[in-house]
Design a protein around this motif. Structure first.
Motif, PDB file in Angstrom:
ATOM      1  N   ASN A 274       0.820  -1.209   0.000  1.00 23.86           N
ATOM      2  CA  ASN A 274       0.000   0.000   0.000  1.00 23.86           C
ATOM      3  C   ASN A 274       0.854   1.260   0.000  1.00 23.86           C
ATOM      4  N   LEU A 275       2.164   1.141   0.144  1.00 19.86           N
ATOM      5  CA  LEU A 275       3.047   2.307   0.071  1.00 19.86           C
ATOM      6  C   LEU A 275       3.414   2.654  -1.363  1.00 19.86           C
ATOM      7  N   THR A 276       3.230   1.729  -2.286  1.00 23.78           N
ATOM      8  CA  THR A 276       3.608   1.966  -3.687  1.00 23.78           C
ATOM      9  C   THR A 276       2.455   1.715  -4.656  1.00 23.78           C
ATOM     10  N   GLY A 277       1.311   1.243  -4.149  1.00 18.93           N
ATOM     11  CA  GLY A 277       0.180   0.966  -5.019  1.00 18.93           C
ATOM     12  C   GLY A 277      -0.425   2.228  -5.607  1.00 18.93           C
ATOM     13  N   VAL A 278      -1.273   2.040  -6.620  1.00 17.24           N
ATOM     14  CA  VAL A 278      -1.917   3.177  -7.287  1.00 17.24           C
ATOM     15  C   VAL A 278      -3.435   2.995  -7.219  1.00 17.24           C
ATOM     16  N   LYS A 279      -4.139   4.087  -7.436  1.00 15.48           N
ATOM     17  CA  LYS A 279      -5.601   4.021  -7.360  1.00 15.48           C
ATOM     18  C   LYS A 279      -6.213   4.474  -8.670  1.00 15.48           C
ATOM     19  N   ARG A 280      -7.423   3.996  -8.891  1.00 16.63           N
ATOM     20  CA  ARG A 280      -8.221   4.381 -10.043  1.00 16.63           C
ATOM     21  C   ARG A 280      -9.610   4.750  -9.521  1.00 16.63           C
ATOM     22  N   ASP A 281     -10.253   5.679 -10.192  1.00 15.14           N
ATOM     23  CA  ASP A 281     -11.601   6.079  -9.814  1.00 15.14           C
ATOM     24  C   ASP A 281     -12.533   5.726 -10.960  1.00 15.14           C
ATOM     25  N   PHE A 282     -13.384   4.739 -10.730  1.00 14.67           N
ATOM     26  CA  PHE A 282     -14.322   4.295 -11.751  1.00 14.67           C
ATOM     27  C   PHE A 282     -15.715   4.881 -11.545  1.00 14.67           C
ATOM     28  N   GLY A 283     -15.789   5.972 -10.768  1.00 17.80           N
ATOM     29  CA  GLY A 283     -17.055   6.659 -10.590  1.00 17.80           C
ATOM     30  C   GLY A 283     -17.704   6.442  -9.247  1.00 17.80           C
ATOM     31  N   ALA A 284     -17.324   5.405  -8.535  1.00 19.19           N
ATOM     32  CA  ALA A 284     -17.926   5.122  -7.225  1.00 19.19           C
ATOM     33  C   ALA A 284     -16.892   5.307  -6.113  1.00 19.19           C
TER      34      ALA A 284
ATOM     35  N   LEU B 287       4.183 -11.624  -2.334  1.00 24.93           N
ATOM     36  CA  LEU B 287       4.181 -11.078  -0.980  1.00 24.93           C
ATOM     37  C   LEU B 287       3.330  -9.818  -0.953  1.00 24.93           C
ATOM     38  N   ILE B 288       2.574  -9.658   0.126  1.00 30.69           N
ATOM     39  CA  ILE B 288       1.788  -8.452   0.339  1.00 30.69           C
ATOM     40  C   ILE B 288       2.267  -7.804   1.632  1.00 30.69           C
ATOM     41  N   THR B 289       2.619  -6.531   1.566  1.00 32.66           N
ATOM     42  CA  THR B 289       3.053  -5.799   2.760  1.00 32.66           C
ATOM     43  C   THR B 289       2.174  -4.557   2.923  1.00 32.66           C
ATOM     44  N   LEU B 290       1.652  -4.377   4.134  1.00 35.79           N
ATOM     45  CA  LEU B 290       0.758  -3.266   4.410  1.00 35.79           C
ATOM     46  C   LEU B 290       1.251  -2.506   5.631  1.00 35.79           C
ATOM     47  N   THR B 291       1.328  -1.185   5.496  1.00 44.23           N
ATOM     48  CA  THR B 291       1.794  -0.305   6.566  1.00 44.23           C
ATOM     49  C   THR B 291       0.653   0.614   6.986  1.00 44.23           C
TER      50      THR B 291
END
Length: 339
Positions: free
Chosen positions: A144-154, A244-248
Motif C-alpha cells: 500500500n506504500l507503492t500501489g496506485v488508485k483508479r476512480d471508476f465513478g464510485a 508477498l503483500i506488505t501493508l503499513t
C-alpha cells in the motif's frame, strides 16, 4: 459466579484477490459489466481454491500480540482488531500468497516466468561459516506504500500494484506496458515482440499484477548467483511463495492507502485493497480432432474466461497453453481447440 469478558472486533483492513478469468465475460472486463452482473460474479467467486494466503511468521506473532484476527474470505482476507485498539503509524504486516491449485497458472498471465529458487554466495569466501543466500526469482511484492488508485465513478479503488512501466528491451511475453497513455500487453518476447492493446486509456483499466511489481534484488557485495529480480527466502518468506503483500498503517502523502486514522484507530469504514490477476490471452487455433490438421485460427489473441466467449467459435477449455518459440524466444501463446 465467574466473570466473563468479551472483546468486540472491527475490521482493520481487507485485501481482495480478484482473478479476471472468473470475473470477466468473454472480451468484456469485469469493471465494465452492469452492476447486477458484477454483484453476481462476486457472489459466486471464491479465490481460496486457487490461492492460499497466510501471515508471515513474524506477522502472525505480531497479530497475536495485538489480539488481531486474520480471516481468509472468498474474495481474499480480512484482518480484524479489538474495538479499542490503536496502532503506531509505522505498524507493518506481511502476508505470503501461495498457489493452491497449479492449474490456475494455465490461465493466469505472467506465469511463463519460472519462479525458480536460486542459491548465491561469495565464491571468495571459503570459510566454514560461509553464508549461502537463497532467492526466488520473479516473485512480486505488493504494497500500500507503492500501489496506485483508479476512480471508476464510485470512489477510488486502491490497487496494491505499482503503476505500469514504460516499455523496456528486456520485456518478455505478457508484460504489460504503457504507450501514449494506452495499456499494451506483449504477445511474445522481446526483441521484436508484437503487442495487443488492452485499453486505449490505462487510467480507465484496473491495475493488474505486472512485471513492475517484482523488485530488483541487491545481494551483498561479492555474492554471485542471485536472480536479477525477486525476493530473498528465509524464516519469514517460505519457499512456496508466489507473491508477498506488505501493508503499513500510514502512507504519507496519500491517506487513502492508510488503514488507520489520525488517532491510530482503524478507519471507518475499513480500508479495502485490491490485487487483480490478469487472465491469459492466447491465439486460438482450431484443429481436426481426427487428423490434427489446422482448420482455422483466430486473427488476434483472445482472453480466456470461464464466463462468456471472446470469440465467435468454440472457446478453449481450461487446458494447457502452448508456447510457440523461435530459438529461446516465445513468439506467441497458443490454445489448441480440437473440433
Amino acid at each position: 459466579m465467574s466473570e466473563r469478558s468479551t472483546t468486540s472486533y472491527r475490521r482493520l483492513f481487507e485485501v481482495r484477490l480478484l482473478h479476471h478469468y472468473w470475473l470477466d465475460n468473454g472480451g468484456q472486463i469485469f469493471d465494465t459489466l452492469p452492476a447486477d452482473m458484477q454483484a453476481a460474479r462476486l457472489l459466486g467467486y471464491d479465490v481460496r481454491p486457487l490461492l492460499r494466503v497466510a501471515p508471515t511468521p513474524s506477522t502472525l506473532k505480531q497479530l497475536a500480540g495485538l489480539r488481531c484476527l486474520f480471516m481468509p474470505t472468498a474474495q481474499g482476507f480480512v484482518v480484524a482488531a479489538p474495538g479499542e485498539a490503536t496502532f503506531p503509524t509505522d505498524t507493518a504486516f506481511s502476508f505470503s500468497v501461495a498457489i493452491a491449485d497449479g492449474q490456475c497458472l494455465d490461465y493466469t498471465a505472467l506465469t511463463f516466468r519460472a519462479q525458480a529458487i536460486q542459491e548465491a554466495a561469495d565464491p571468495g569466501d571459503l570459510s566454514p561459516t560461509r553464508m549461502v543466500y537463497r532467492y526466488k526469482a520473479d516473485v512480486p511484492v505488493l504494497s500500500n506504500l507503492t500501489g496506485v488508485k483508479r476512480d471508476f465513478g464510485a470512489g477510488p479503488v486502491l490497487f496494491l500494484s505499482r503503476d505500469y512501466p514504460a516499455p523496456a528491451a528486456s520485456d518478455a511475453v505478457e508484460s504489460m506496458v504503457l504507450s501514449a497513455g494506452a495499456l499494451l500487453q506483449l504477445t511474445g518476447d522481446n526483441p521484436g515482440a508484437a503487442t495487443e492493446q488492452l485499453g486505449a486509456s490505462a487510467t480507465d483499466m484496473p491495475v493488474f499484477l505486472h512485471q513492475g511489481d517484482v523488485p530488483a534484488i541487491a545481494p551483498p557485495a561479492g555474492v554471485v548467483g542471485a536472480p536479477a529480480r525477486g525476493v530473498q527466502l528465509g524464516d519469514d518468506v517460505p519457499d512456496d511463495v508466489f507473491a508477498l503483500i506488505t501493508l503499513t498503517a500510514v502512507r504519507a502523502g496519500d491517506d487513502d492507502f492508510s488503514f488507520v486514522d489520525g488517532t491510530g484507530a482503524p478507519k471507518a469504514p475499513a480500508t479495502v485493497y485490491e490485487v487483480r490477476l490478469k487472465n491469459r490471452s492466447t491465439w486460438w487455433t482450431y484443429l481436426d480432432k481426427r487428423t490434427g490438421a489446422q482448420i482455422a485460427a483466430e486473427p488476434q489473441p483472445l482472453p480466456l474466461t470461464f464466463f462468456g466467449n471472446a470469440g465467435t467459435r468454440q472457446k478453449p477449455s481450461r487446458g494447457i497453453v502452448k508456447a510457440q518459440t523461435s530459438g529461446a524466444r516465445i513468439t506467441r501463446l497458443v490454445s489448441e481447440i480440437y473440433i
